[in-house]
Design a protein around this motif. Structure first.
Motif, PDB file in Angstrom:
ATOM      1  N   UNK B  31       0.841  -1.185   0.000  1.00 33.83           N
ATOM      2  CA  UNK B  31       0.000   0.000   0.000  1.00 33.83           C
ATOM      3  C   UNK B  31       0.881   1.241   0.000  1.00 33.83           C
ATOM      4  N   UNK B  32       0.489   2.200  -0.764  1.00 33.65           N
ATOM      5  CA  UNK B  32       1.304   3.404  -0.801  1.00 33.65           C
ATOM      6  C   UNK B  32       0.996   4.244   0.424  1.00 33.65           C
ATOM      7  N   UNK B  33       2.050   4.821   0.931  1.00 34.24           N
ATOM      8  CA  UNK B  33       1.828   5.683   2.083  1.00 34.24           C
ATOM      9  C   UNK B  33       1.852   7.119   1.617  1.00 34.24           C
ATOM     10  N   UNK B  34       0.767   7.707   1.699  1.00 30.83           N
ATOM     11  CA  UNK B  34       0.663   9.075   1.234  1.00 30.83           C
ATOM     12  C   UNK B  34       0.339   9.956   2.425  1.00 30.83           C
ATOM     13  N   UNK B  35       1.405  10.508   2.985  1.00 29.68           N
ATOM     14  CA  UNK B  35       1.183  11.269   4.213  1.00 29.68           C
ATOM     15  C   UNK B  35       0.865  12.724   3.927  1.00 29.68           C
ATOM     16  N   UNK B  36       1.246  13.140   2.715  1.00 24.63           N
ATOM     17  CA  UNK B  36       1.110  14.562   2.470  1.00 24.63           C
ATOM     18  C   UNK B  36      -0.257  14.871   1.896  1.00 24.63           C
ATOM     19  N   UNK B  37      -0.978  15.730   2.550  1.00 27.45           N
ATOM     20  CA  UNK B  37      -2.218  16.153   1.916  1.00 27.45           C
ATOM     21  C   UNK B  37      -2.354  17.672   1.909  1.00 27.45           C
ATOM     22  N   UNK B  38      -1.619  18.307   2.792  1.00 28.54           N
ATOM     23  CA  UNK B  38      -1.834  19.751   2.905  1.00 28.54           C
ATOM     24  C   UNK B  38      -0.993  20.509   1.886  1.00 28.54           C
ATOM     25  N   UNK B  39      -1.521  21.571   1.404  1.00 33.39           N
ATOM     26  CA  UNK B  39      -0.755  22.477   0.554  1.00 33.39           C
ATOM     27  C   UNK B  39      -0.668  23.824   1.244  1.00 33.39           C
ATOM     28  N   UNK B  40      -0.458  23.745   2.558  1.00 33.06           N
ATOM     29  CA  UNK B  40      -0.557  24.961   3.346  1.00 33.06           C
ATOM     30  C   UNK B  40       0.593  25.911   3.084  1.00 33.06           C
ATOM     31  N   UNK B  41       1.604  25.456   2.323  1.00 36.53           N
ATOM     32  CA  UNK B  41       2.658  26.393   1.978  1.00 36.53           C
ATOM     33  C   UNK B  41       3.889  26.273   2.838  1.00 36.53           C
ATOM     34  N   UNK B  42       3.853  25.466   3.917  1.00 37.58           N
ATOM     35  CA  UNK B  42       5.091  25.288   4.663  1.00 37.58           C
ATOM     36  C   UNK B  42       5.608  23.864   4.567  1.00 37.58           C
ATOM     37  N   UNK B  43       5.183  23.171   3.508  1.00 36.00           N
ATOM     38  CA  UNK B  43       5.673  21.824   3.277  1.00 36.00           C
ATOM     39  C   UNK B  43       6.054  21.679   1.812  1.00 36.00           C
ATOM     40  N   UNK B  44       7.076  20.860   1.566  1.00 39.15           N
ATOM     41  CA  UNK B  44       7.413  20.520   0.186  1.00 39.15           C
ATOM     42  C   UNK B  44       7.317  19.009   0.055  1.00 39.15           C
ATOM     43  N   UNK B  45       6.549  18.567  -0.913  1.00 37.71           N
ATOM     44  CA  UNK B  45       6.418  17.122  -1.099  1.00 37.71           C
ATOM     45  C   UNK B  45       7.483  16.618  -2.068  1.00 37.71           C
ATOM     46  N   UNK B  46       8.137  15.528  -1.690  1.00 40.77           N
ATOM     47  CA  UNK B  46       9.075  14.891  -2.614  1.00 40.77           C
ATOM     48  C   UNK B  46       8.687  13.418  -2.760  1.00 40.77           C
ATOM     49  N   UNK B  47       8.893  12.895  -3.947  1.00 44.48           N
ATOM     50  CA  UNK B  47       8.509  11.513  -4.205  1.00 44.48           C
ATOM     51  C   UNK B  47       9.681  10.569  -3.999  1.00 44.48           C
ATOM     52  N   UNK B  48       9.397   9.380  -3.453  1.00 48.57           N
ATOM     53  CA  UNK B  48      10.412   8.328  -3.370  1.00 48.57           C
ATOM     54  C   UNK B  48       9.816   7.093  -4.028  1.00 48.57           C
ATOM     55  N   UNK B  49      10.481   6.599  -5.065  1.00 49.31           N
ATOM     56  CA  UNK B  49       9.891   5.526  -5.865  1.00 49.31           C
ATOM     57  C   UNK B  49      10.903   4.401  -6.046  1.00 49.31           C
ATOM     58  N   UNK B  50      10.812   3.389  -5.182  1.00 49.22           N
ATOM     59  CA  UNK B  50      11.692   2.230  -5.287  1.00 49.22           C
ATOM     60  C   UNK B  50      10.852   0.962  -5.191  1.00 49.22           C
ATOM     61  N   UNK B  51      11.462  -0.172  -5.549  1.00 48.86           N
ATOM     62  CA  UNK B  51      10.768  -1.448  -5.390  1.00 48.86           C
ATOM     63  C   UNK B  51      10.805  -1.844  -3.933  1.00 48.86           C
ATOM     64  N   UNK B  52       9.646  -1.844  -3.290  1.00 43.44           N
ATOM     65  CA  UNK B  52       9.588  -2.277  -1.902  1.00 43.44           C
ATOM     66  C   UNK B  52       9.081  -3.706  -1.823  1.00 43.44           C
ATOM     67  N   UNK B  53       8.730  -4.277  -2.994  1.00 42.85           N
ATOM     68  CA  UNK B  53       8.332  -5.683  -3.038  1.00 42.85           C
ATOM     69  C   UNK B  53       8.896  -6.275  -4.320  1.00 42.85           C
ATOM     70  N   UNK B  54       8.901  -7.583  -4.406  1.00 48.65           N
ATOM     71  CA  UNK B  54       9.430  -8.248  -5.594  1.00 48.65           C
ATOM     72  C   UNK B  54      10.924  -8.489  -5.505  1.00 48.65           C
ATOM     73  N   UNK B  55      11.511  -8.971  -6.602  1.00 47.12           N
ATOM     74  CA  UNK B  55      12.906  -9.417  -6.553  1.00 47.12           C
ATOM     75  C   UNK B  55      13.882  -8.298  -6.222  1.00 47.12           C
TER      76      UNK B  55
END
Lengths: 298, 414
Positions: B31-55
């Motif tokens: 399941x993806x963990x999506x903690x960021x929902x606010x765009x209140x202006x004091x946060x910057x969202x960055x993506x991390x995309x790796x294989x957390x399952x599989x070979x």
């Protein structure tokens, strides 16, 4: 000469991984996709035994962990096989596709359990000191002790299986049930317990295979998938239902694989071997050694 | 009738094996963990995309851990531009279409400022068009086969002239001229060996054998027999994954020690050593830009913090460190640009320097690769590397090997 030895060595490994399957698939006709995972269980058992030896026994005894690991692997895989048969396979006799999917699922579950217990990366098993090295023959060819040991182990397994199946009371009951279940049941044999024990023995031998493979290969949650295709190939080529067929199947694939790989490359060699198998099965669909029995004629 | 059922059963079995082997890899999408929902202006969202399952999870989870650690450290120091970094973690599931799909989701839906991710070249190639189309920025942390340069990717791992080419020169100088190339049968080893063969021609090396085995191959008796006949001085090993275990174990059984034939691997790092077994690896070489034992002040704190956060039994390795660097470099570029806008960040990133655990690194403005120091290490009996050679100064990245006349035919073909 060395290539011939390599071929026999590869054959012995193939035979070891296919021997258990020759019982569960060959004799019992269960398409057991979890066979590879039973091999994996054997390999992890060897790992656990090794760690116990390292932790609780003096260093001098460490080299002998492998002698205990083989029966331990057999016992653990035997137990898993017994549980698997009684909990699942029992309800799937005569339903090949269902048992195919169900055992595949079991295989995935077992892989994930191994991953949770031991972690996703491979674990290391240190080979006992007395198996390192080899005999140097004429011309500088080296016959490693480990490969000789595996060949010996296969011969012992074969001999013990022969004794059990053809020379013991329970083996006779096993053959009776596999050949004519109804008649055997009429004569008072408990087919249920024979099924369970037969499947468990096949699983146990897969465990021994896993234990032996720690000497030459990786030990990780997904190693079963590397061996399962080869195992089925050997049993199908040899002729389903005959142990001696499995022996010839393993020799045929092992020797031709080494030769083709030697003449061409590893990838191409494998392709050629599979082509030969396909062609051969077109010609003789029953495999190398066909089972002749009236009960199977229809 | 009954017989036919069994026969068709066997065919179904074999057919389904092929199919299942293909899709078995993405069986458990985390399941993806999506903690960021606010765009209140004091946060910057960055993506991390790796294989957390599989070979590939074996390797990629550690990189993700290092990137998360870098984000935590930056946040603890007050964030970037005074804003807190919020990671959005997605699972690529060892499956390259999933990587492309999740990259699109991160950029379009989560609107992340940048993405750190990928491991295999296939996953990078799958994500590349997405990043170019949506004009976003990917930080890719693994050494790779070169011959690529996208304006929307920052490469923080080594390219060929920072790993393979200097390793070949070093081997020629110190360990002999006769090379045997052994690799897994896919794009990275084949491309790498193409380069090595060109290089051997001009640096008066000799190619005595070249073998590829399928991924997951476990019996090397025949390959070893061929190696014995070819009598090489050096085996250049580009095998990947479990095959390494079988190969090294069986080399030892065949009575060939690292002293007889020098072996240099480019896919064996600290983490792999533990799975292969140090008893069979000790004395072999590897070429990377970073080892856990690399002696820099930054590395001391890096290793300490990593072990404190994730457990004393964990080890750091080259791609883990490159992932960690990527986060810091991006943060520094954003600070310099004063904005998270991709074009401004790219402009600010040019010639940006940072004291990484591997030593000083610098972003090359032209290629968007890093200047990196090349290091050759020897496996010790404790499972760590001892550095036996390094390039001194960081080497300028040259993904198309333009600086090497012998490589002209290689870069033209791409």
């Amino acid at each position: 000469m060395l290539q011939l030895f390599n071929g026999i060595s590869v054959s012995s490994i193939l035979l070891l991984i296919a021997l258990g399957l020759a019982i569960t698939f060959g004799l019992m006709k269960v398409i057991n996709m979890a066979h590879g995972e039973l091999i994996m269980i054997g390999a992890y058992t060897a790992y656990v035994v090794q760690n116990l030896f390292a932790a609780y026994l003096p260093d001098a005894a460490f080299g002998w962990y492998f002698a205990l690991a083989i029966p331990a692997s057999f016992a653990v895989a035997f137990a898993f096989g017994l549980v698997l048969e009684m909990g699942l396979i029992r309800f799937l006799y005569g339903r090949p596709l269902d048992s195919l999917l169900a055992t595949w699922g079991v295989g995935l579950v077992l892989q994930q359990i191994a991953r949770s217990l031991f972690g996703a990366p491979n674990v290391g098993v240190t080979s006992p000191e007395w198996l390192n090295g080899g005999i140097t023959a004429f011309g500088g060819a080296v016959f490693p002790y480990k490969r000789l040991f595996i060949i010996g182990l296969v011969l012992v397994c074969l001999f013990v299986m022969y004794l059990y199946i053809y020379r013991s009371h329970s083996g006779r009951r096993m053959r009776a049930v596999m050949q004519n279940r109804e008649m055997a049941a009429c004569l008072g044999i408990s087919t249920r317990s024979v099924d369970a024990v037969t499947f468990a023995i096949g699983s146990g031998i897969a465990g021994i295979a896993g234990c032996a493979l720690t000497l030459i290969g990786p030990i990780g949650p997904s190693i079963g998938t590397y061996y399962i295709v080869d195992a089925f190939m050997v049993v199908v080529l040899g002729g389903v239902g005959k142990l001696v067929g499995t022996v010839f199947g393993a020799l045929g694939i092992g020797l031709s694989n080494t030769l083709f790989e030697y003449w061409t490359t590893a990838s191409l060699g494998k392709v050629l071997v599979f082509l030969c198998i396909v062609a051969f099965l077109q010609w003789k669909p029953m495999g190398l050694v066909a089972m002749r029995s009236r009960s199977l004629d229809n | 009738m009954r017989k036919n059922v069994w026969k068709s059963g066997v065919f179904v079995l074999l057919a389904s094996m092929l199919v299942l082997a293909g899709c078995g890899k993405n069986e458990n999408k985390a399941a993806s963990t999506n903690e960021a929902e606010s765009d209140s202006g004091n946060e910057i969202k960055v993506g991390i995309l790796h294989s957390l399952s599989g070979t590939m999870a074996i390797s990629e989870v550690s990189v993700k851990d290092a990137e998360m650690m870098a984000i935590d450290e930056i946040n603890a120091k007050g964030g970037v531009l005074g804003k807190k970094l919020v990671p959005v973690v997605e699972d690529g599931a060892s499956d390259w279409p999933t990587f492309a799909e999740k990259a699109r989701k991160l950029i379009s839906e989560d609107e992340v400022a940048t993405v750190f991710g990928g491991w295999t070249s296939s996953s990078r190639k799958a994500m590349l068009p997405v990043f170019e189309e949506l004009k976003s920025l990917l930080w890719y942390p693994v050494q790779y086969e070169g011959l690529e340069q996208s304006p929307n990717i920052m490469y923080t791992g080594a390219t060929t002239n920072q790993q393979i080419v200097p390793a070949v020169s070093w081997l020629l100088e110190n360990h002999g001229k006769r090379f045997f190339l052994l690799g897994s049968d896919y794009v990275f080893p084949r491309t790498a060996n193409k380069i090595i063969k060109e290089q051997l021609k001009v640096e008066s090396g000799e190619l005595v054998g070249e073998e590829y085995t399928p991924l997951g191959h476990t019996d090397y008796a025949t390959v070893i027999a061929k190696i014995k006949e070819a009598k090489p001085d050096v085996i250049f090993n580009t095998l990947n994954g479990d095959s390494n275990v079988a190969f090294f174990k069986q080399m030892k059984d065949a009575g060939i020690s690292p002293k007889d034939i020098t072996t240099l691997s480019v896919s064996v790092a600290e983490e792999e050593i533990r799975g292969i077994g140090v008893d069979v690896l000790a004395g072999t070489y590897a070429a990377w830009n970073y080892y856990q034992t690399t002696d820099t002040p930054a590395n001391k704190t890096f290793v300490e913090n990593y072990k404190k956060k994730y457990g004393a039994d964990r080890v750091t390795a080259d791609p883990i460190e490159a992932g960690y660097d990527a986060v810091y470099l991006w943060a520094a570029a954003v600070e310099k640009a004063g904005s998270t806008d991709v074009e401004k960040v790219k402009e600010a990133a040019k010639e940006l320097e940072w004291d990484a655990p591997e030593g000083k690194v610098k972003i090359d403005g032209e290629t968007q690769h890093l200047y990196k120091t090349v290091r050759i290490g020897e496996v010790q009996s404790d499972g760590q590397f001892k550095e036996v050679w390094n390039s001194g100064d960081p080497v300028k990245p040259d993904p198309y090997l333009k600086g090497y006349t012998w490589a002209a035919s290689l870069s033209e073909s791409k």
